[in-house]
Design a protein around this motif. Structure first.
Motif, PDB file in Angstrom:
ATOM      1  N   ILE A  93       0.836  -1.205   0.000  1.00 14.39           N
ATOM      2  CA  ILE A  93       0.000   0.000   0.000  1.00 14.39           C
ATOM      3  C   ILE A  93       0.871   1.256   0.000  1.00 14.39           C
ATOM      4  O   ILE A  93       0.549   2.264  -0.648  1.00 14.39           O
ATOM      5  N   GLU A  94       2.002   1.188   0.672  1.00 16.30           N
ATOM      6  CA  GLU A  94       2.947   2.308   0.637  1.00 16.30           C
ATOM      7  C   GLU A  94       3.469   2.529  -0.782  1.00 16.30           C
ATOM      8  O   GLU A  94       3.607   3.680  -1.241  1.00 16.30           O
ATOM      9  N   THR A  95       3.736   1.445  -1.505  1.00 15.90           N
ATOM     10  CA  THR A  95       4.177   1.557  -2.892  1.00 15.90           C
ATOM     11  C   THR A  95       3.084   2.167  -3.761  1.00 15.90           C
ATOM     12  O   THR A  95       3.356   3.031  -4.614  1.00 15.90           O
TER      13      THR A  95
ATOM     14  N   ASP B 136       0.789   4.202  -2.791  1.00 15.35           N
ATOM     15  CA  ASP B 136       0.738   5.629  -2.437  1.00 15.35           C
ATOM     16  C   ASP B 136       1.845   6.416  -3.131  1.00 15.35           C
ATOM     17  O   ASP B 136       1.624   7.550  -3.593  1.00 15.35           O
ATOM     18  N   LYS B 137       3.040   5.832  -3.233  1.00 15.75           N
ATOM     19  CA  LYS B 137       4.144   6.509  -3.919  1.00 15.75           C
ATOM     20  C   LYS B 137       3.848   6.667  -5.409  1.00 15.75           C
ATOM     21  O   LYS B 137       4.133   7.715  -5.998  1.00 15.75           O
TER      22      LYS B 137
ATOM     23  N   ARG C  60       0.891   6.857  -6.687  1.00 13.85           N
ATOM     24  CA  ARG C  60      -0.155   7.880  -6.774  1.00 13.85           C
ATOM     25  C   ARG C  60       0.447   9.283  -6.676  1.00 13.85           C
ATOM     26  O   ARG C  60       0.055  10.198  -7.415  1.00 13.85           O
ATOM     27  N   ASP C  61       1.407   9.461  -5.794  1.00 13.40           N
ATOM     28  CA  ASP C  61       2.015  10.781  -5.585  1.00 13.40           C
ATOM     29  C   ASP C  61       2.896  11.203  -6.757  1.00 13.40           C
ATOM     30  O   ASP C  61       2.929  12.391  -7.117  1.00 13.40           O
TER      31      ASP C  61
ATOM     32  N   GLU D  35      -6.568   3.975  -7.627  1.00 16.44           N
ATOM     33  CA  GLU D  35      -7.369   3.732  -6.422  1.00 16.44           C
ATOM     34  C   GLU D  35      -7.179   2.286  -5.967  1.00 16.44           C
ATOM     35  O   GLU D  35      -6.925   1.400  -6.779  1.00 16.44           O
TER      36      GLU D  35
END
Length: 291
Positions: free
Chosen positions: A197-199, A201-202, A204-205, A212
């Motif tokens: 999930i951290e990946t 998020d990265k 996405r950023d 999503e």
């Protein structure tokens, strides 16, 4: 404490494995037209959690419901291609499309035994892709460019990712509108979800603001074991409604169907596992992840 009639009525509602009231999702309505596709990656850096099985059977079920589906084998092991019984040698593969932007992606598309379900195959050549792509300009967006050309012909594109968080997986996430995370109901599988999930998020950023999380899918669940029940309970506690209500149970029918090169919805259409994947497809349509 005295229970009210409302409490007593609620107590009669059966609960599903996730602890939420069990419900059957309605059959999806027919579509008036097709395309452009919503791209969904099935991703987990841990191997053996059901990514390929889910890609095959979710794709087959969506095709049964009148959707045009393209499954993309994005794992050098080629398990998706084998599981759908398509050729992987002496044919155009996803590797060829990544290395040459002049290749027509439609050359690589093969029909499967399921009407409405097509596949772009992969083989061991794909393992060399990261080495070849590392010096490319916008190397994280190459798959997105390939899929953009075929998306108008499909309603959904499912990308079966390899078990890693390397450049190929980042390509898949950059190309995708959504992610489904198959999660084996086992403690060590649970540990890696936060990193994944951290990946996401990265990505996405930095690369794909539109991506999503469509849901976390519990797989290989065995209600007879306390371990499975506890892991699923912890996942629901941690991620809440991001955990899909559909749960895929462990069964020997999955490897049997893989050997036959056909989805379980054709191999054993009345089996509980086939019904679970029909429920999954309908849940994703109900949630708006798929048209």
């Amino acid at each position: 404490m005295t229970r009210t009639k409302h409490d007593q009525a609620d107590s009669t509602i059966p609960l599903g494995p996730t602890g939420r009231p069990f419900r059957e999702f309605p059959a999806p309505p027919a579509l008036n037209g097709h395309g452009p596709a919503r791209i969904i990656s099935l991703c987990n850096q841990k191997g053996g959690v059901g990514k390929t099985t889910t890609t095959i059977n979710l794709g087959a079920t969506l095709a049964e419901d009148g959707r045009r589906v393209l499954a993309v084998d994005f794992d050098p092991q080629g398990a998706l291609s084998a599981g759908l019984g398509v050729q992987t040698h002496d044919v155009t593969t996803i590797y060829d499309l990544l290395l040459s932007r002049h290749r027509d992606p439609f050359e690589a598309i093969q029909k499967t035994s399921v009407e409405g379900l097509d596949v772009i195959p992969a083989n061991i050549d794909l393992s060399a892709a990261e080495v070849h792509l590392v010096n490319e300009v916008a190397r994280e967006q190459i798959l997105a460019g390939v899929l953009r050309r075929v998306a108008p012909e499909y309603d959904v594109i499912l990308v079966d990712c390899q078990p890693s968080l390397g450049l190929l997986t980042v390509n898949a996430l950059t190309a995708s509108h959504g992610v489904v995370i198959p999660l084996e109901c086992e403690f060590f599988a649970l540990r890696g979800v936060a990193l994944l999930i951290e990946t996401i998020d990265k990505v996405r950023d930095r690369l794909n603001p539109a991506i999503e999380l469509d849901g976390i899918l519990a797989t290989m669940y065995d209600s007879r074991t306390l371990h499975s029940r506890e892991v699923l309970e912890r996942v629901v506690d941690a991620f809440g409604d991001e955990v899909l209500e559909t749960v895929i149970t462990r069964t020997v029918k999955f490897p049997d169907a893989s050997v036959a090169g056909t989805p379980i919805t054709q191999f054993a259409p009345e089996h509980q596992a086939a019904k679970a994947y029909r429920q999954l497809a309908r849940e994703l349509v109900f949630r708006g992840a798929i048209a």
